[in-house]
Design an enzyme around this catalytic site. Structure first.
Site, short mmCIF file in Angstrom:
data_model
loop_
_atom_site.label_atom_id
_atom_site.label_comp_id
_atom_site.label_asym_id
_atom_site.label_seq_id
_atom_site.Cartn_x
_atom_site.Cartn_y
_atom_site.Cartn_z
N HIS A 1 1.09 -1.47 -0.02
CA HIS A 1 0.13 -0.09 0.00
C HIS A 1 1.16 0.98 -0.15
O HIS A 1 2.03 1.61 0.32
CB HIS A 1 -0.95 0.29 1.42
CG HIS A 1 -2.10 -0.98 0.99
ND1 HIS A 1 -3.01 -0.76 2.39
CD2 HIS A 1 -2.21 -1.82 0.40
CE1 HIS A 1 -3.93 -1.88 1.30
NE2 HIS A 1 -3.40 -2.74 1.69
N GLU B 1 0.83 3.97 2.02
CA GLU B 1 1.31 4.53 2.90
C GLU B 1 2.85 3.30 3.86
O GLU B 1 3.54 4.09 4.01
CB GLU B 1 0.11 4.52 3.94
CG GLU B 1 -1.40 5.47 3.59
CD GLU B 1 -2.21 4.14 2.83
OE1 GLU B 1 -3.59 4.61 3.20
OE2 GLU B 1 -1.82 3.41 2.22
N CYS C 1 -6.47 1.47 5.44
CA CYS C 1 -7.09 0.37 6.23
C CYS C 1 -6.35 0.06 7.31
O CYS C 1 -5.70 1.07 7.97
CB CYS C 1 -6.78 -0.56 5.01
SG CYS C 1 -5.16 -0.62 4.96
N CYS D 1 -2.53 -0.47 7.40
CA CYS D 1 -1.50 0.69 7.42
C CYS D 1 -1.36 1.52 9.37
O CYS D 1 -0.97 1.77 8.96
CB CYS D 1 -2.05 1.31 5.89
SG CYS D 1 -2.02 0.81 4.41
#
Length: 151
Positions: free
Chosen positions: A46, A48, A76, A79
């Site tokens: 991801h 992040e 999410c 993260c």
């Protein structure tokens, strides 16, 4: 956030969910990334997570004390957990994520009093631009797969 939005557009062009993330410390970008889940075939890729890895490598410490993470979509749970563990000072995100957002839209990991660190997310910066990019991406995917809007 504008740089994060540019990275989200790069993700879109690469066929990834259009999310970008930028980490700033003392006015300088120390980490930035776009989603690369499909490219790397890595559920952890991801934006992040990749930005935090880059920032940690640059500063030589997994603790990102004093840093701000800007991302185009509400993080999410994976993260959000990493954001807490990295001890970021601030989280600023654009669009909410009603399906997976862990900052209040679906669940909220930041409302629980953490024993080491507390962070108050700041939603809504460039929300329309980010939300439009997400809607366009998923509409395009539905249309290319012959799936109706009701699916």
């Amino acid at each position: 956030m504008e740089r994060a939005l540019e990275l989200a557009k790069e993700a879109y062009a690469a066929g990834e969910v259009p999310i970008g993330a930028v980490i700033v410390l003392d006015g300088q970008i120390i980490g930035e990334a776009r989603n690369r889940v499909e490219e790397l075939q890595d559920v952890q890729a991801h934006a992040e997570m990749l930005a935090m890895r880059q920032a940690s490598a640059l500063v030589g410490n997994w603790r990102l004390l004093g840093a701000t993470l800007y991302c185009t979509l509400e993080p999410c749970a994976m993260c959000a957990g990493a954001i807490l563990l990295a001890r970021l000072k601030r989280l600023v995100y654009a669009a909410p994520d009603k399906r997976l957002g862990a900052s209040g839209s679906y669940t909220n990991l930041f409302i629980i009093e953490h024993p080491f660190h507390q962070i108050t997310p700041e939603p809504g910066l460039l929300v329309e631009e980010s939300a439009h990019l997400m809607r366009s991406f998923f509409q395009e995917r539905r249309n290319s797969k012959g799936v109706s809007n009701s699916d």
